[in-house]
Scaffold this motif. Structure first.
Motif, PDB file in Angstrom:
ATOM      1  N   THR A   9      52.644  26.815  97.059  1.00  0.00           N
ATOM      2  CA  THR A   9      52.595  25.977  98.235  1.00  0.00           C
ATOM      3  C   THR A   9      51.512  26.497  99.178  1.00  0.00           C
ATOM      4  OG1 THR A   9      53.902  25.017 100.039  1.00  0.00           O
ATOM      5  CG2 THR A   9      54.339  27.323  99.460  1.00  0.00           C
ATOM      6  N   THR A  10      51.468  25.919 100.374  1.00  0.00           N
ATOM      7  CA  THR A  10      50.479  26.327 101.387  1.00  0.00           C
ATOM      8  C   THR A  10      51.204  26.671 102.692  1.00  0.00           C
ATOM      9  OG1 THR A  10      50.185  24.044 102.126  1.00  0.00           O
ATOM     10  CG2 THR A  10      48.723  24.834 100.353  1.00  0.00           C
ATOM     11  N   TRP A  11      50.440  27.158 103.661  1.00  0.00           N
ATOM     12  CA  TRP A  11      51.033  27.509 104.957  1.00  0.00           C
ATOM     13  C   TRP A  11      51.576  26.268 105.655  1.00  0.00           C
ATOM     14  CZ3 TRP A  11      53.450  30.450 107.956  1.00  0.00           C
ATOM     15  CH2 TRP A  11      53.501  30.217 109.338  1.00  0.00           C
ATOM     16  N   ASP A  12      50.915  25.149 105.477  1.00  0.00           N
ATOM     17  CA  ASP A  12      51.418  23.918 106.097  1.00  0.00           C
ATOM     18  C   ASP A  12      52.780  23.541 105.539  1.00  0.00           C
ATOM     19  OD1 ASP A  12      49.149  23.725 107.644  1.00  0.00           O
ATOM     20  OD2 ASP A  12      48.075  22.472 106.177  1.00  0.00           O
ATOM     21  N   GLY A  13      52.973  23.709 104.238  1.00  0.00           N
ATOM     22  CA  GLY A  13      54.276  23.435 103.642  1.00  0.00           C
ATOM     23  C   GLY A  13      55.342  24.376 104.153  1.00  0.00           C
ATOM     24  N   VAL A  14      54.989  25.660 104.298  1.00  0.00           N
ATOM     25  CA  VAL A  14      55.935  26.652 104.809  1.00  0.00           C
ATOM     26  C   VAL A  14      56.283  26.341 106.268  1.00  0.00           C
ATOM     27  CG1 VAL A  14      56.237  29.100 105.351  1.00  0.00           C
ATOM     28  CG2 VAL A  14      55.133  28.425 103.209  1.00  0.00           C
ATOM     29  N   LYS A  15      55.284  25.916 107.019  1.00  0.00           N
ATOM     30  CA  LYS A  15      55.521  25.585 108.436  1.00  0.00           C
ATOM     31  C   LYS A  15      56.495  24.431 108.565  1.00  0.00           C
ATOM     32  CE  LYS A  15      52.884  24.706 112.671  1.00  0.00           C
ATOM     33  NZ  LYS A  15      51.539  24.440 113.241  1.00  0.00           N
ATOM     34  N   GLU A  16      56.376  23.462 107.648  1.00  0.00           N
ATOM     35  CA  GLU A  16      57.311  22.321 107.650  1.00  0.00           C
ATOM     36  C   GLU A  16      58.717  22.779 107.319  1.00  0.00           C
ATOM     37  OE1 GLU A  16      57.902  18.064 105.281  1.00  0.00           O
ATOM     38  OE2 GLU A  16      56.032  19.197 105.070  1.00  0.00           O
ATOM     39  N   MET A  17      58.857  23.747 106.372  1.00  0.00           N
ATOM     40  CA  MET A  17      60.176  24.277 106.018  1.00  0.00           C
ATOM     41  C   MET A  17      60.789  25.039 107.200  1.00  0.00           C
ATOM     42  SD  MET A  17      59.379  25.688 102.173  1.00  0.00           S
ATOM     43  CE  MET A  17      58.479  24.705 100.987  1.00  0.00           C
ATOM     44  N   ILE A  18      59.942  25.750 107.972  1.00  0.00           N
ATOM     45  CA  ILE A  18      60.439  26.460 109.154  1.00  0.00           C
ATOM     46  C   ILE A  18      60.946  25.476 110.198  1.00  0.00           C
ATOM     47  CG2 ILE A  18      59.760  27.970 111.080  1.00  0.00           C
ATOM     48  CD1 ILE A  18      57.758  29.277 109.190  1.00  0.00           C
ATOM     49  N   GLU A  19      60.222  24.380 110.345  1.00  0.00           N
ATOM     50  CA  GLU A  19      60.637  23.355 111.321  1.00  0.00           C
ATOM     51  C   GLU A  19      62.000  22.791 110.967  1.00  0.00           C
ATOM     52  OE1 GLU A  19      59.003  19.089 113.124  1.00  0.00           O
ATOM     53  OE2 GLU A  19      57.869  20.144 111.564  1.00  0.00           O
ATOM     54  N   LYS A  20      62.277  22.600 109.670  1.00  0.00           N
ATOM     55  CA  LYS A  20      63.566  22.035 109.237  1.00  0.00           C
ATOM     56  C   LYS A  20      64.671  23.096 109.200  1.00  0.00           C
ATOM     57  CE  LYS A  20      61.453  18.443 106.345  1.00  0.00           C
ATOM     58  NZ  LYS A  20      61.337  17.908 104.984  1.00  0.00           N
ATOM     59  N   GLY A  21      64.298  24.337 109.339  1.00  0.00           N
ATOM     60  CA  GLY A  21      65.304  25.386 109.286  1.00  0.00           C
ATOM     61  C   GLY A  21      65.819  25.656 107.890  1.00  0.00           C
ATOM     62  N   ASP A  22      64.927  25.507 106.860  1.00  0.00           N
ATOM     63  CA  ASP A  22      65.356  25.665 105.456  1.00  0.00           C
ATOM     64  C   ASP A  22      65.097  27.063 104.912  1.00  0.00           C
ATOM     65  OD1 ASP A  22      66.018  23.037 105.545  1.00  0.00           O
ATOM     66  OD2 ASP A  22      64.171  22.301 104.543  1.00  0.00           O
ATOM     67  N   LEU A  23      64.391  27.904 105.636  1.00  0.00           N
ATOM     68  CA  LEU A  23      63.987  29.196 105.072  1.00  0.00           C
ATOM     69  C   LEU A  23      65.033  30.262 105.328  1.00  0.00           C
ATOM     70  CD1 LEU A  23      60.163  29.458 105.786  1.00  0.00           C
ATOM     71  CD2 LEU A  23      61.348  28.526 103.812  1.00  0.00           C
ATOM     72  N   GLN A  24      65.236  31.058 104.276  1.00  0.00           N
ATOM     73  CA  GLN A  24      66.144  32.198 104.394  1.00  0.00           C
ATOM     74  C   GLN A  24      65.374  33.456 104.766  1.00  0.00           C
ATOM     75  OE1 GLN A  24      68.141  33.229 100.761  1.00  0.00           O
ATOM     76  NE2 GLN A  24      69.579  34.627 101.760  1.00  0.00           N
TER      77      GLN A  24
ATOM     78  N   GLU B  80      54.670  34.017 113.804  1.00  0.00           N
ATOM     79  CA  GLU B  80      55.289  34.210 115.113  1.00  0.00           C
ATOM     80  C   GLU B  80      55.161  32.953 115.962  1.00  0.00           C
ATOM     81  OE1 GLU B  80      53.347  37.593 116.730  1.00  0.00           O
ATOM     82  OE2 GLU B  80      54.364  39.039 115.397  1.00  0.00           O
ATOM     83  N   ASN B  81      54.015  32.301 115.910  1.00  0.00           N
ATOM     84  CA  ASN B  81      53.820  31.072 116.674  1.00  0.00           C
ATOM     85  C   ASN B  81      54.751  29.969 116.182  1.00  0.00           C
ATOM     86  OD1 ASN B  81      51.866  32.292 118.229  1.00  0.00           O
ATOM     87  ND2 ASN B  81      50.146  31.509 116.986  1.00  0.00           N
ATOM     88  N   ALA B  82      54.911  29.858 114.849  1.00  0.00           N
ATOM     89  CA  ALA B  82      55.781  28.809 114.296  1.00  0.00           C
ATOM     90  C   ALA B  82      57.236  29.071 114.682  1.00  0.00           C
ATOM     91  CB  ALA B  82      55.613  28.768 112.781  1.00  0.00           C
ATOM     92  N   GLN B  83      57.691  30.315 114.629  1.00  0.00           N
ATOM     93  CA  GLN B  83      59.078  30.616 115.009  1.00  0.00           C
ATOM     94  C   GLN B  83      59.324  30.303 116.479  1.00  0.00           C
ATOM     95  OE1 GLN B  83      60.897  34.255 112.686  1.00  0.00           O
ATOM     96  NE2 GLN B  83      58.734  34.760 113.161  1.00  0.00           N
ATOM     97  N   THR B  84      58.349  30.585 117.306  1.00  0.00           N
ATOM     98  CA  THR B  84      58.502  30.297 118.747  1.00  0.00           C
ATOM     99  C   THR B  84      58.496  28.798 119.000  1.00  0.00           C
ATOM    100  OG1 THR B  84      57.355  32.364 119.270  1.00  0.00           O
ATOM    101  CG2 THR B  84      57.506  30.714 121.031  1.00  0.00           C
ATOM    102  N   GLU B  85      57.613  28.092 118.303  1.00  0.00           N
ATOM    103  CA  GLU B  85      57.479  26.655 118.529  1.00  0.00           C
ATOM    104  C   GLU B  85      58.723  25.913 118.083  1.00  0.00           C
ATOM    105  OE1 GLU B  85      54.552  22.963 117.117  1.00  0.00           O
ATOM    106  OE2 GLU B  85      54.045  25.048 116.584  1.00  0.00           O
ATOM    107  N   TYR B  86      59.288  26.293 116.908  1.00  0.00           N
ATOM    108  CA  TYR B  86      60.427  25.534 116.374  1.00  0.00           C
ATOM    109  C   TYR B  86      61.764  26.226 116.642  1.00  0.00           C
ATOM    110  CZ  TYR B  86      56.644  23.186 113.903  1.00  0.00           C
ATOM    111  OH  TYR B  86      55.504  22.512 113.620  1.00  0.00           O
ATOM    112  N   ASP B  87      61.707  27.329 117.370  1.00  0.00           N
ATOM    113  CA  ASP B  87      62.928  28.060 117.739  1.00  0.00           C
ATOM    114  C   ASP B  87      63.754  28.390 116.480  1.00  0.00           C
ATOM    115  OD1 ASP B  87      64.692  29.353 119.351  1.00  0.00           O
ATOM    116  OD2 ASP B  87      65.838  27.532 119.873  1.00  0.00           O
TER     117      ASP B  87
END
Length: 654
Positions: free
Chosen positions: A47-62, A115-122
């Protein structure tokens, strides 16, 4: 009777396949590759960083694990895996992670984006780092060079072992003799019946073979078998063929090797091979060892000690001398050798006790040439009218190899002309082809040059026909052959000695072409180059070798040993050299003057012959007989026959 239903089944009888070490290496390589490539393989999707960022937004990552600061492995929460596995592009995803992976590029940049993605999507995504080693890659890097070295060592050791066991390969076999052995089980089809001529040589060789077959016949009388026999003769006379016949006739082991097989670039190899050859021969005794072209190692040793600190050829010769007749016993081993350069062999090699006999294998005479033709004509489809005695008479000075070449060339010429059988003309063309070269009928010669060539060849023919002791002519042609623009064929008498008168007549005949040019055109050309070379050498031989000069006297500076070839000075003084030069010039000038006088006396016949040559390009002895009449030599022979006939006839009853 029950039918056999297993006719199409392969037969499993016979020996099982032998174990081969290559199988172990192949199986080991397959296991290593299979384990390294398939052993711990897991299904992950790139995958790519954009795909991972989308997974972080949905709260799917462990969690995310960074491996070796290069690759990020992404783990999904167990309850979120099902939503991804239902998708077609993520087919094969399992709960046991990681499910995705991607290349992070710069580690600092990746941490900053995370760090930016975690802050943005809480969302909080645990991040960890691991250092993993590629066990198979490291093992392969470590073990592969060792395996290569072990494999090389094993192959070398296997080759050396094979060489020690008498095989042809192996690094240690460089000192082994390369002799080819023939024994009673070997299929050698050549016997003494296949060797035409060489009757005297066969008698001595057959005596050696007979001694091996019936030793009691000689030992009862106290006789001992010769230790060695040296076959000496010109090239192509049948020395090697005679040795092959010995191999076919003898019921003892026969070792065959060439003199050049002893010589190598490594120091000491030649002597080692000589020792190994005689070691094998002694084990098989009684046996025969044949060394072809022995002059390769038997050349006379140099007296200049400082020339070489370690002469490999001389070491090989010294070992051969020791093995043939040294301190040790060498019973039952007979050495045959062949060479056409016996004059350069070392004297220690030729002495009795090593080579007890020197068997001369000379050029065949008329009777022997007839027998050789019989051997080589067996497989040819011949004209029934072919006279084999005629072929033997037309080939004086030919060796057995030359006669074999004549027969083969005649068959090729007949096939080229689409003939059904080989005829007399084909053999004559083959003889001309071998002596003079291939005809060059397409070579362009201007008329003036062609006329000069015709008168040149007519001069040779005229002088040789008129002078009594010159060689009788067979054929004259102005068709270019090889490098020659014209040629004349002679039939020299087969004589054992030659008189001064005969040599002077031959010199005059050789100079007949130059004399004819001068007489008819008032100038000479370069066409007599070969004639001048031959007559000069013959004149020097008459003066310096044969003692046929009144001024120089009965002196001969000929060296039969061949040692003077390396000498830097002449074996005579400068005054003698001047006398030799003056006598040679006197002989050549006298022969040239005789040619001019002979041609002037028969100028009409010379002109008629030259014009006939220009018209027909080829003339024969019959044409010369019509112009000049019979030769003096032929008339004298006929008179001798007529005088001898009444003496040899039976007395009448009256």
């Amino acid at each position: 009777m029950k039918p056999n239903h297993n006719n199409n089944m392969p037969q499993l009888g016979g020996k099982r396949p032998k174990f081969n070490i290559y199988w172990v290496w192949m199986i080991l390589a397959v296991v290593i590759l299979s384990w390294g490539l398939l052993g711990n393989e897991k299904v992950t999707h790139t995958t790519t960083w954009d795909g991972v960022k989308e997974m972080i937004e949905k709260g799917d990552l462990q969690k995310i694990v960074v491996v070796n600061k290069e690759t990020a492995e992404v783990y999904l929460k167990p309850d979120k895996v099902a939503s991804y596995s239902d998708r077609k592009e993520y087919k094969g995803i399992t709960e046991q992670g990681p499910q995705f992976s991607f290349n992070i590029g710069s580690l600092d940049y990746f941490q900053h984006n995370l760090e930016n993605a975690q802050t943005e999507y809480d969302q909080e995504v645990p991040l960890s780092f691991e250092t993993r080693r590629n066990i198979w890659g490291d093992a392969f890097t470590l073990i592969f060079p060792i395996l290569i070295l072990v494999g090389i060592w094993w192959f070398l050791w296997r080759g050396m072992s094979r060489g020690n066991n008498g095989g042809g390969g192996g690094i240690f076999s460089v000192g082994k003799a390369k002799a080819q052995m023939f024994d009673k089980d070997a299929n050698v089809n050549i016997t003494f019946k296949d060797v035409a001529g060489l009757e005297e040589a066969k008698v001595e060789i057959m005596e050696i073979v007979d001694f091996l077959k019936n030793p009691g016949k000689y030992s009862d009388l106290g006789g001992k078998i010769p230790k060695g026999a040296l076959l000496v003769g010109p090239p192509g006379t049948g020395k090697t063929l005679l040795a092959k016949a010995v191999a076919g006739e003898a019921n003892v082991p026969f070792f065959s090797i060439s003199g050049s097989d002893f010589v190598e670039m490594f120091v000491g190899v030649g002597a080692s091979r000589v020792r190994d050859l005689f070691r094998q021969a002694k084990e098989k005794a009684p046996c025969i060892v044949f060394i072809d072209e022995i002059d390769a190692i038997g050349r006379a040793r140099s007296k200049n000690v400082g020339y070489s600190s370690n002469d490999e050829r001389e070491n090989t010769l010294n070992q051969l001398l020791t093995e043939m007749d040294g301190f040790g016993t060498n019973a039952g081993v007979i050495v045959l050798a062949a060479t056409n350069r016996a004059d350069i062999l070392d004297k220690a090699l030729l002495r009795a006790g090593r080579f007890d006999r020197q068997i001369n294998v000379e050029l065949p005479d008329l009777k022997e040439r007839r027998e050789i033709f019989d051997v080589h004509l067996k497989n040819l489809k011949l004209d029934p009218k072919l006279d084999r005695d005629f072929l033997a008479r037309q080939t004086p000075g030919f060796s057995g190899a030359d006669i074999a070449n004549v027969c083969n060339e005649a068959a090729l010429i007949a096939a080229r002309n689409n003939k059904k059988q080989v005829e007399k003309e084909d053999f004559l063309s083959a003889i001309d082809r071998i002596i003079g070269g291939l005809e060059r009928k397409n070579k362009i010669i201007i008329p003036s040059e062609k006329r000069t060539i015709a008168y040149h060849e007519a001069g040779h023919a005229t002088v040789s026909w008129v002078l009594e002791h010159a060689n009788p002519l067979i054929k004259v042609t102005i068709i270019p052959r090889g490098k020659a623009l014209g040629a004349a064929w002679y039939l020299p008498e087969e004589r054992q000695i030659t008189t001064k008168e005969q040599m002077l007549d031959e010199m005059a005949a050789i100079l007949g072409g130059r004399a004819s040019e001068l007489l008819n055109f008032g100038k000479v050309s370069t066409g007599a180059l070969n004639d001048l070379e031959r007559v000069t050498k013959q004149a020097y031989a008459m003066v310096a070798y044969y003692g046929m000069s009144s001024e120089v006297g009965n002196l001969s500076f000929y060296d039969s040993t061949g040692q003077n070839d390396m000498a830097l000075t002449k074996p005579y003084s400068e005054r003698t050299a001047q006398e030799i030069d003056a006598e040679v010039k006197k002989l050549i000038d006298g022969a040239f003057q005789r040619s001019l006088e002979t041609l002037e006396k028969h100028r009409a016949g010379l002109t008629q012959l030259a014009e006939l040559l220009l018209e027909r390009e080829v003339i024969f002895a019959e044409d010369l007989e019509k112009i000049f009449g019979k030769r003096k030599g032929e008339i004298r022979k006929e008179l001798e026959v007529k005088i001898e006939e009444p003496l040899n006839s039976e007395p009448s009853a009256e």
